[in-house]
Design a protein around this motif. Sequence first.
Motif, PDB file in Angstrom:
ATOM      1  N   ARG A 218      37.850 -38.361  -0.260  1.00 25.82           N
ATOM      2  CA  ARG A 218      38.037 -38.031  -1.371  1.00 25.82           C
ATOM      3  C   ARG A 218      36.663 -37.242  -1.897  1.00 25.82           C
ATOM      4  NH1 ARG A 218      41.001 -42.633  -3.165  1.00 25.82           N
ATOM      5  NH2 ARG A 218      39.074 -43.514  -3.846  1.00 25.82           N
ATOM      6  N   ASP A 219      35.682 -37.403  -1.129  1.00 23.71           N
ATOM      7  CA  ASP A 219      34.218 -36.807  -1.365  1.00 23.71           C
ATOM      8  C   ASP A 219      34.339 -35.542  -0.826  1.00 23.71           C
ATOM      9  OD1 ASP A 219      33.448 -38.916  -2.976  1.00 23.71           O
ATOM     10  OD2 ASP A 219      32.346 -39.925  -1.270  1.00 23.71           O
ATOM     11  N   PRO A 221      35.685 -31.733  -0.581  1.00 25.93           N
ATOM     12  CA  PRO A 221      36.556 -30.599  -1.139  1.00 25.93           C
ATOM     13  C   PRO A 221      37.788 -30.191  -0.262  1.00 25.93           C
ATOM     14  CG  PRO A 221      34.577 -30.286  -1.754  1.00 25.93           C
ATOM     15  CD  PRO A 221      34.332 -31.310  -0.548  1.00 25.93           C
ATOM     16  N   THR A 222      37.615 -30.497   1.319  1.00 25.93           N
ATOM     17  CA  THR A 222      38.679 -29.870   2.020  1.00 25.93           C
ATOM     18  C   THR A 222      39.577 -31.098   2.185  1.00 25.93           C
ATOM     19  OG1 THR A 222      37.177 -30.914   3.903  1.00 25.93           O
ATOM     20  CG2 THR A 222      37.110 -28.555   3.553  1.00 25.93           C
ATOM     21  N   GLY A 223      39.288 -32.153   1.917  1.00 27.04           N
ATOM     22  CA  GLY A 223      40.120 -33.415   1.800  1.00 27.04           C
ATOM     23  C   GLY A 223      40.364 -34.300   3.340  1.00 27.04           C
ATOM     24  N   ALA A 256      32.018 -28.170   2.745  1.00 23.68           N
ATOM     25  CA  ALA A 256      31.705 -27.812   1.095  1.00 23.68           C
ATOM     26  C   ALA A 256      31.379 -29.186   0.514  1.00 23.68           C
ATOM     27  CB  ALA A 256      32.484 -27.235   0.221  1.00 23.68           C
TER      28      ALA A 256
END
Length: 258
Positions: A218-219, A221-223, A256
Amino acid sequence: MAERWAIVTGAAGGIGSAVCRQLAAQGLGVLMLDMQEAPLAAAAERVRAGGGRAETMVADATGSASPEEAVARVAQLGRLDALVNLAGGSGPRPVQRIEELDDELWEHVVALNLTSAFRFCRAVVPAMRAQGYGRLVNTSSTAARGRKGPVTTQGARLAYATAKAALLGFTAQLAKDEAAHGITVNAVMPALILAEQGSRIRERFEALPAEARQAMLRDFPTGRAGEAEEVAAVIGFLCSEAASYVSGVALPVDGAFL
């Protein structure tokens, strides 16, 4: 023209193996150095199966004689154009509290991540300076900025973050020291890179409870976590002639995350 070669430490690991295949595809021979003999031999065979040139050297990257031995080996093969310092790790056991981090573990993690890179760079720079060309890539980590929460896939997190942060200063200064000699010095900062089945980080990640794995992802951004080939592509560029005006950078390869 002498054949062009690169030294890659930590070459038997998931990222190391991918980097060796990438450099071989760019026309470099690779001297692959690692302590793990069987995985190292298998990684070298994958390079050769793709048409690349690979030699192996079973050695501890923290050994004081290993860098000079590697340089001497390449001198018998051709010209040393690149060094990729991938050897590293956070130690064998998770440690979160500073009082639980003993001197032996601290010194081991610092030697593996920082001192080994210093020694290999020290060994290769004179030959690169003499030929007016060289590419040095050090492997830091997004952990150099610190991580919150419990220790997950890392071991001695404080020692690891310290060593990886120090690598950034080492890279920046060495880049300035050697810029006039055609030598570039850069660092990559991978985040969570799982590599193939059987790799150390993947095993640690998959051993976590499902909720812990989901919380980590979850940390991002790309998942998702990164792939070894995604790091290898970046290192390949930094080792190429196209990267002649890129030096002293600390490049995150993290989707990211930072």
